[in-house]
Scaffold this motif. Sequence first.
Motif, PDB file in Angstrom:
ATOM      1  N   VAL A  53       0.861  -1.189   0.000  1.00 26.88           N
ATOM      2  CA  VAL A  53       0.000   0.000   0.000  1.00 26.88           C
ATOM      3  C   VAL A  53       0.893   1.234   0.000  1.00 26.88           C
ATOM      4  N   PRO A  54       0.343   2.374  -0.377  1.00 22.47           N
ATOM      5  CA  PRO A  54       1.175   3.575  -0.413  1.00 22.47           C
ATOM      6  C   PRO A  54       1.524   4.084   0.990  1.00 22.47           C
ATOM      7  N   GLY A  55       2.748   4.561   1.129  1.00 21.28           N
ATOM      8  CA  GLY A  55       3.151   5.223   2.363  1.00 21.28           C
ATOM      9  C   GLY A  55       2.691   6.664   2.386  1.00 21.28           C
TER      10      GLY A  55
ATOM     11  N   GLU B 140       4.061  -0.694   3.603  1.00 21.35           N
ATOM     12  CA  GLU B 140       3.936   0.652   3.050  1.00 21.35           C
ATOM     13  C   GLU B 140       5.137   0.972   2.180  1.00 21.35           C
ATOM     14  N   TRP B 141       4.832   1.344   0.947  1.00 18.38           N
ATOM     15  CA  TRP B 141       5.840   1.745  -0.016  1.00 18.38           C
ATOM     16  C   TRP B 141       6.405   3.090   0.430  1.00 18.38           C
ATOM     17  N   GLN B 142       7.731   3.195   0.516  1.00 19.55           N
ATOM     18  CA  GLN B 142       8.379   4.410   0.990  1.00 19.55           C
ATOM     19  C   GLN B 142       8.935   5.276  -0.139  1.00 19.55           C
ATOM     20  N   GLY B 143       8.856   4.793  -1.357  1.00 19.40           N
ATOM     21  CA  GLY B 143       9.386   5.542  -2.488  1.00 19.40           C
ATOM     22  C   GLY B 143       8.410   6.598  -2.963  1.00 19.40           C
TER      23      GLY B 143
ATOM     24  N   LEU C  41       7.053  -7.541  -7.387  1.00 20.30           N
ATOM     25  CA  LEU C  41       6.331  -7.185  -6.166  1.00 20.30           C
ATOM     26  C   LEU C  41       7.163  -7.513  -4.922  1.00 20.30           C
ATOM     27  N   ALA C  42       7.824  -8.652  -4.916  1.00 26.74           N
ATOM     28  CA  ALA C  42       8.662  -9.040  -3.779  1.00 26.74           C
ATOM     29  C   ALA C  42       9.799  -8.035  -3.576  1.00 26.74           C
ATOM     30  N   ALA C  43      10.378  -7.557  -4.662  1.00 26.75           N
ATOM     31  CA  ALA C  43      11.449  -6.553  -4.560  1.00 26.75           C
ATOM     32  C   ALA C  43      10.904  -5.246  -3.974  1.00 26.75           C
ATOM     33  N   ASP C  44       9.718  -4.848  -4.410  1.00 25.19           N
ATOM     34  CA  ASP C  44       9.106  -3.630  -3.861  1.00 25.19           C
ATOM     35  C   ASP C  44       8.748  -3.808  -2.392  1.00 25.19           C
ATOM     36  N   ILE C  45       8.219  -4.961  -2.038  1.00 21.50           N
ATOM     37  CA  ILE C  45       7.879  -5.243  -0.645  1.00 21.50           C
ATOM     38  C   ILE C  45       9.140  -5.222   0.227  1.00 21.50           C
ATOM     39  N   ALA C  46      10.238  -5.751  -0.294  1.00 24.70           N
ATOM     40  CA  ALA C  46      11.497  -5.769   0.461  1.00 24.70           C
ATOM     41  C   ALA C  46      12.009  -4.359   0.753  1.00 24.70           C
ATOM     42  N   GLN C  47      11.641  -3.391  -0.086  1.00 22.75           N
ATOM     43  CA  GLN C  47      12.061  -2.001   0.106  1.00 22.75           C
ATOM     44  C   GLN C  47      11.032  -1.194   0.888  1.00 22.75           C
ATOM     45  N   SER C  48      10.001  -1.847   1.383  1.00 20.23           N
ATOM     46  CA  SER C  48       8.907  -1.171   2.068  1.00 20.23           C
ATOM     47  C   SER C  48       8.968  -1.422   3.567  1.00 20.23           C
ATOM     48  N   THR C  49       8.123  -0.723   4.294  1.00 17.84           N
ATOM     49  CA  THR C  49       8.048  -0.869   5.742  1.00 17.84           C
ATOM     50  C   THR C  49       6.829  -1.706   6.100  1.00 17.84           C
ATOM     51  N   GLU C  50       7.059  -2.821   6.802  1.00 18.20           N
ATOM     52  CA  GLU C  50       5.930  -3.645   7.206  1.00 18.20           C
ATOM     53  C   GLU C  50       5.213  -2.989   8.379  1.00 18.20           C
TER      54      GLU C  50
END
Length: 167
Positions: free
Chosen positions: A49-51, A78-81, A131-140
Amino acid sequence: PDCDAASGCFVKAARREVLIANAYFIPDLRTRLALAAAARRGVAVKILVPGRSDIQSVWHAGRYQYEYLLQRGVRLFEWQGPVLHAKCAVVDGQWSTVGTYNMDHLSLLSNLEVNFNVLDPGFAKKLADHLAADIAQSTELRLDTWRARPYADRVTERFFRLFSYFF
């Protein structure tokens, strides 16, 4: 089967994993129940989801749903980009969807939306890897820290949730 992003049947059919990225994530009751039921069956449900969002009212309304999902074992990231604008999903490494459909009321009933649904393991793997790469760069988001967020945030989310039918 007749399955598309709007019907939620892709979540009901899941056996192992559901990956979703959605820019304007305000799932209706049926979708929330399907996500919770999938997690209860042992399906790994991960939602990006968007940050932050370009539409603050929609962002706050969507966040109102997070506690319900977190309580039921759905994992939220949450996507931080820059602004997340993705609208896609992968189920069990077999079925994928990419398109313009937002998981919100307007997209379901009013907006002209188009999704491309693909039943192909090769395509699903490529999309799942992204998606996994984006999730890895996100905050759970974790339930305990989610519950500890500022009271003002909760009031704002509850307020905008009242208008989610119009988003």
